[in-house]
Scaffold this motif. Sequence first.
Motif, PDB file in Angstrom:
ATOM      1  N   SER A 151       0.848  -1.187   0.000  1.00  0.00           N
ATOM      2  CA  SER A 151       0.000   0.000   0.000  1.00  0.00           C
ATOM      3  C   SER A 151       0.879   1.231   0.000  1.00  0.00           C
ATOM      4  O   SER A 151       1.439   1.606   1.013  1.00  0.00           O
ATOM      5  N   VAL A 152       1.048   1.844  -1.192  1.00  0.00           N
ATOM      6  CA  VAL A 152       1.962   2.959  -1.343  1.00  0.00           C
ATOM      7  C   VAL A 152       1.245   4.115  -2.019  1.00  0.00           C
ATOM      8  O   VAL A 152       0.542   3.921  -3.015  1.00  0.00           O
ATOM      9  N   SER A 153       1.417   5.298  -1.479  1.00  0.00           N
ATOM     10  CA  SER A 153       0.812   6.469  -2.087  1.00  0.00           C
ATOM     11  C   SER A 153       1.656   6.937  -3.262  1.00  0.00           C
ATOM     12  O   SER A 153       2.743   6.436  -3.510  1.00  0.00           O
ATOM     13  N   SER A 154       1.154   7.937  -3.984  1.00  0.00           N
ATOM     14  CA  SER A 154       1.883   8.436  -5.143  1.00  0.00           C
ATOM     15  C   SER A 154       3.221   9.032  -4.765  1.00  0.00           C
ATOM     16  O   SER A 154       4.149   9.048  -5.542  1.00  0.00           O
ATOM     17  N   SER A 155       3.340   9.521  -3.528  1.00  0.00           N
ATOM     18  CA  SER A 155       4.594  10.122  -3.090  1.00  0.00           C
ATOM     19  C   SER A 155       5.544   9.105  -2.482  1.00  0.00           C
ATOM     20  O   SER A 155       6.681   9.416  -2.169  1.00  0.00           O
ATOM     21  N   GLY A 156       5.061   7.883  -2.278  1.00  0.00           N
ATOM     22  CA  GLY A 156       5.950   6.817  -1.832  1.00  0.00           C
ATOM     23  C   GLY A 156       5.726   6.297  -0.440  1.00  0.00           C
ATOM     24  O   GLY A 156       5.763   5.104  -0.232  1.00  0.00           O
ATOM     25  N   PRO A 157       5.492   7.102   0.609  1.00  0.00           N
ATOM     26  CA  PRO A 157       5.429   6.570   1.951  1.00  0.00           C
ATOM     27  C   PRO A 157       4.257   5.623   2.151  1.00  0.00           C
ATOM     28  O   PRO A 157       3.246   5.706   1.467  1.00  0.00           O
ATOM     29  N   ARG A 158       4.376   4.776   3.157  1.00  0.00           N
ATOM     30  CA  ARG A 158       3.332   3.820   3.501  1.00  0.00           C
ATOM     31  C   ARG A 158       2.106   4.542   4.029  1.00  0.00           C
ATOM     32  O   ARG A 158       2.186   5.458   4.811  1.00  0.00           O
ATOM     33  N   GLN A 159       0.932   4.118   3.597  1.00  0.00           N
ATOM     34  CA  GLN A 159      -0.314   4.647   4.115  1.00  0.00           C
ATOM     35  C   GLN A 159      -0.848   3.660   5.136  1.00  0.00           C
ATOM     36  O   GLN A 159      -1.451   2.649   4.798  1.00  0.00           O
ATOM     37  N   SER A 160      -0.619   3.932   6.397  1.00  0.00           N
ATOM     38  CA  SER A 160      -0.978   2.987   7.459  1.00  0.00           C
ATOM     39  C   SER A 160      -2.467   3.023   7.751  1.00  0.00           C
ATOM     40  O   SER A 160      -3.054   4.081   7.884  1.00  0.00           O
ATOM     41  N   GLN A 161      -3.063   1.836   7.832  1.00  0.00           N
ATOM     42  CA  GLN A 161      -4.450   1.754   8.219  1.00  0.00           C
ATOM     43  C   GLN A 161      -4.564   1.877   9.731  1.00  0.00           C
ATOM     44  O   GLN A 161      -3.623   1.591  10.456  1.00  0.00           O
ATOM     45  N   LYS A 162      -5.743   2.268  10.205  1.00  0.00           N
ATOM     46  CA  LYS A 162      -5.974   2.310  11.634  1.00  0.00           C
ATOM     47  C   LYS A 162      -6.113   0.884  12.149  1.00  0.00           C
ATOM     48  O   LYS A 162      -6.652   0.013  11.472  1.00  0.00           O
ATOM     49  N   PRO A 163      -5.633   0.612  13.381  1.00  0.00           N
ATOM     50  CA  PRO A 163      -5.788  -0.723  13.947  1.00  0.00           C
ATOM     51  C   PRO A 163      -7.266  -1.099  14.044  1.00  0.00           C
ATOM     52  O   PRO A 163      -8.100  -0.261  14.341  1.00  0.00           O
ATOM     53  N   ARG A 164      -7.577  -2.357  13.765  1.00  0.00           N
ATOM     54  CA  ARG A 164      -8.936  -2.868  13.888  1.00  0.00           C
ATOM     55  C   ARG A 164      -8.900  -4.017  14.868  1.00  0.00           C
ATOM     56  O   ARG A 164      -8.290  -5.052  14.607  1.00  0.00           O
ATOM     57  N   LEU A 165      -9.531  -3.829  16.024  1.00  0.00           N
ATOM     58  CA  LEU A 165      -9.377  -4.742  17.150  1.00  0.00           C
ATOM     59  C   LEU A 165      -9.733  -6.181  16.797  1.00  0.00           C
ATOM     60  O   LEU A 165      -8.971  -7.105  17.082  1.00  0.00           O
ATOM     61  N   GLY A 166     -10.908  -6.404  16.185  1.00  0.00           N
ATOM     62  CA  GLY A 166     -11.332  -7.764  15.881  1.00  0.00           C
ATOM     63  C   GLY A 166     -10.381  -8.464  14.933  1.00  0.00           C
ATOM     64  O   GLY A 166      -9.956  -9.596  15.173  1.00  0.00           O
ATOM     65  N   ARG A 167     -10.046  -7.790  13.834  1.00  0.00           N
ATOM     66  CA  ARG A 167      -9.130  -8.372  12.853  1.00  0.00           C
ATOM     67  C   ARG A 167      -7.768  -8.633  13.469  1.00  0.00           C
ATOM     68  O   ARG A 167      -7.184  -9.713  13.320  1.00  0.00           O
ATOM     69  N   ASP A 168      -7.225  -7.633  14.196  1.00  0.00           N
ATOM     70  CA  ASP A 168      -5.888  -7.761  14.767  1.00  0.00           C
ATOM     71  C   ASP A 168      -5.823  -8.902  15.775  1.00  0.00           C
ATOM     72  O   ASP A 168      -4.834  -9.643  15.832  1.00  0.00           O
ATOM     73  N   LEU A 169      -6.881  -9.060  16.593  1.00  0.00           N
ATOM     74  CA  LEU A 169      -6.883 -10.116  17.603  1.00  0.00           C
ATOM     75  C   LEU A 169      -6.909 -11.491  16.950  1.00  0.00           C
ATOM     76  O   LEU A 169      -6.150 -12.390  17.339  1.00  0.00           O
TER      77      LEU A 169
END
Length: 323
Positions: free
Chosen positions: A112-130
């Motif tokens: 997941s990379v924006s046009s300028s290059g840096p990573r676009q971090s998603q917000k943590p999702r408790l159910g998925r992460d657990l």
Amino acid sequence: WSTATANARRAADRSSAVHLGAGFVAGALQTAFWHPLDVIKTRLQVQDVRAGYTPPYRSLRDAFSTMVRAEGTRGFYQGVTPGIAGSAVGWGVHMPLYNAFKKAFDGDCSPSVSSSGPRQSQKPRLGRDLMCSMASGSCATFCVHPIYLVKTRLQLQASTRSTGLSGSLHYSGPMHAVASILREEGPSGLYRGFGPSVLLSSHGAVLVVAYDQLKALTPSTMLASALAKIFACMSTYPVQVVRSVMQQRPVEGQAVVPQGAMAVASTLWRRGGVRAFYRGLSAQMLRTVPQAMCFFSIYEVIIEKFPSASDATSDGAGAGAAG
């Protein structure tokens, strides 16, 4: 399109390798430094249902002074080799799988990379992460359980002078321990206490997810990792005690350790009440809170040194620092 896909896959492969290496190095370093407190903690955990390989200790201070007097410095590093190996392999498997499972859960197999290059971090999702952390933790547990069992057996092996047991009953090292377990207990002996270990994968899950959530609230890796570890430790510590009791080596002529997690838990409750499930907690906190701070700090530094790993990972336990 095919070139872009190939580049994305190569970036994802580099990401997995970096997360594997970061988890491996961080896990090995923090384990080696804090191992003496782990030995004391493990010996205190089995005080209410001792198999006979460790002397009785009244407190953390008493355990420390008794070990210094009877075993010297060497006693504090019993089981350090399998401890380092288990931690390095365990975290090395857990962290890349955790990130890979989250990407698969979101249906995202490309960076997941924006046009300028840096990573676009998603917000943590408790159910998925657990769920992803539980799955990766269970996989890691299956891989490292025999290693940790050997570590526990060696840690619970006090000097013959302090226990009165014959030296022939002692393991001379990790490989001798493995050979002895296979000879005396069969292959299943290497997975003694596996049930509680699987439950304890929840500890790593709670730790990593709590870190992800806290990292979204504070830029401080040290604060987020410390609070996450305290929460995870308090939540799962009784299961660690049950596992340590189950993993003791049977001693002929000594009191038999109950078979099964429920039988061990019942015995602990009958002999020590609630306190029996939290013996060694002070040593655990003294060891694991700084240990977690060290682990996540090393992990974050390594990840930051390899921007491609951050670009290739939509979010992650270690990559949360970007938020």
